[in-house]
Design a protein around this motif. Structure first.
Motif, PDB file in Angstrom:
ATOM      1  N   SER A 282       0.726  -1.238   0.306  1.00 29.45           N
ATOM      2  CA  SER A 282       0.092   0.045  -0.046  1.00 29.45           C
ATOM      3  C   SER A 282       0.600   1.099   0.319  1.00 29.45           C
ATOM      4  O   SER A 282       0.325   2.358  -0.325  1.00 29.45           O
ATOM      5  CB  SER A 282      -1.106  -0.233   1.632  1.00 29.45           C
TER       6      SER A 282
ATOM      7  N   ASP B  38      -2.732   2.157   3.887  1.00 27.82           N
ATOM      8  CA  ASP B  38      -2.771   0.864   4.715  1.00 27.82           C
ATOM      9  C   ASP B  38      -3.319   1.611   6.313  1.00 27.82           C
ATOM     10  O   ASP B  38      -2.515   0.416   7.466  1.00 27.82           O
ATOM     11  CB  ASP B  38      -1.581  -0.338   4.686  1.00 27.82           C
TER      12      ASP B  38
ATOM     13  N   LEU C  95      -6.259   1.441   7.739  1.00 31.38           N
ATOM     14  CA  LEU C  95      -7.408   1.196   8.458  1.00 31.38           C
ATOM     15  C   LEU C  95      -7.610  -0.662   8.069  1.00 31.38           C
ATOM     16  O   LEU C  95      -7.966  -1.690   8.072  1.00 31.38           O
ATOM     17  CB  LEU C  95      -8.845   0.372   7.234  1.00 31.38           C
ATOM     18  N   TYR C  96      -6.089  -1.477   8.966  1.00 32.19           N
ATOM     19  CA  TYR C  96      -5.837  -2.178   9.531  1.00 32.19           C
ATOM     20  C   TYR C  96      -6.825  -2.975  10.738  1.00 32.19           C
ATOM     21  O   TYR C  96      -6.439  -4.761  10.638  1.00 32.19           O
ATOM     22  CB  TYR C  96      -4.613  -2.965   9.735  1.00 32.19           C
TER      23      TYR C  96
ATOM     24  N   LEU D 275      -6.339   7.656   0.548  1.00 30.41           N
ATOM     25  CA  LEU D 275      -6.205   6.201   1.454  1.00 30.41           C
ATOM     26  C   LEU D 275      -5.271   5.226   0.337  1.00 30.41           C
ATOM     27  O   LEU D 275      -6.498   4.449  -0.477  1.00 30.41           O
ATOM     28  CB  LEU D 275      -7.207   6.194   2.097  1.00 30.41           C
TER      29      LEU D 275
ATOM     30  N   ASP E 105      -5.555   1.154   0.214  1.00 34.19           N
ATOM     31  CA  ASP E 105      -5.740   0.006   0.977  1.00 34.19           C
ATOM     32  C   ASP E 105      -5.810  -1.209   0.829  1.00 34.19           C
ATOM     33  O   ASP E 105      -7.141  -1.432  -1.206  1.00 34.19           O
ATOM     34  CB  ASP E 105      -6.792   0.413   1.216  1.00 34.19           C
TER      35      ASP E 105
ATOM     36  N   ARG F 190      -8.453  -4.699   2.796  1.00 29.71           N
ATOM     37  CA  ARG F 190      -8.682  -5.727   4.325  1.00 29.71           C
ATOM     38  C   ARG F 190     -10.283  -5.821   4.994  1.00 29.71           C
ATOM     39  O   ARG F 190     -11.037  -4.680   4.709  1.00 29.71           O
ATOM     40  CB  ARG F 190      -7.789  -4.436   5.683  1.00 29.71           C
TER      41      ARG F 190
ATOM     42  N   GLY G  80     -11.461  -2.372   6.779  1.00 33.17           N
ATOM     43  CA  GLY G  80     -12.079  -0.912   6.255  1.00 33.17           C
ATOM     44  C   GLY G  80     -13.133  -1.013   5.543  1.00 33.17           C
ATOM     45  O   GLY G  80     -14.322  -0.076   4.362  1.00 33.17           O
TER      46      GLY G  80
END
Length: 210
Positions: A52, A141, A143-144, A168, A170, A173, A176
């Protein structure tokens, strides 16, 4: 602080730039029971050059930022921040880890890039909110974990005000999913996909115009 770390070099090609990025050789060596407890069981995820981060750096590379005020959250090794600085942005790279900020600063120096770096947690963001609004907020990354979703939903609008933009990156995940499912309620959303596997999504969010 860098003397405390066993660092290795990785080369990252970003357009016409061949960047040398330092990272710790062994992330497990940075585990510390006290820090683990103080940071709500945060692990040193920052030690990796994640897909990411690479995708976000590639997305920002070549943009004409022309002095735009750029903030990176959870900068880790600071590759997106370096890309933003190369594109002409005035960048503040932030991370909760003092070790990460030290490595980010050295990575910028080694690549002839000017940026500021500071220890900031998005769970205690008053300083970066007060220094805003920011033209662009970068995050790769982040929103893990599910607990980050509500925090960032509340924080990101405060950082960019009425006219800034959030980028963002991502990798899909599960944590998220709720964030992106609700994003259109508050933001105008544009999504692109990094051409390199694993084809990370880069979400560009702009506040709805009132």
């Amino acid at each position: 602080m860098l003397d405390e770390l066993d660092l290795v070099e990785e080369t990252v090609v970003l357009g016409e730039h061949e960047l040398v990025i330092l990272r710790p050789r062994d992330g497990e060596a940075l585990l510390d029971d006290g820090a683990f407890e103080r940071h709500d069981e945060y692990l040193p995820y920052w030690v990796e050059l994640w897909p990411s981060g690479l995708a976000l750096a590639r997305a920002i590379h070549g943009r004409a930022l022309r002095g735009a005020r750029v903030l990176e959250l959870g900068c880790g090794l600071a590759l997106p921040s370096i890309a933003a600085s190369l594109a002409g942005g005035r960048v503040l790279a932030t991370d909760w880890s003092a070790h990460a900020v030290a490595v980010a600063t050295e990575n910028a120096r080694r690549n002839g890039v000017e940026l500021d770096a500071d220890v900031v947690s998005w769970y205690a963001p008053d300083d970066i909110v007060e220094r805003g609004p920011w033209d662009i907020v970068l995050a790769a990354d982040v929103l893990y974990e599910a607990r980050n979703v509500a925090v960032l939903e509340e924080l990101l609008p405060r950082l960019v005000g009425d006219s800034g933009e959030v980028w963002l990156a991502d990798p899909g995940r599960a944590a998220g999913e709720d964030f992106f499912a609700r994003a259109a309620e508050r933001w105008s959303v544009r999504t692109t996909h990094d051409p390199a596997p694993p084809h990370v999504s880069v979400w560009r969010l702009r506040p709805h115009q009132k």
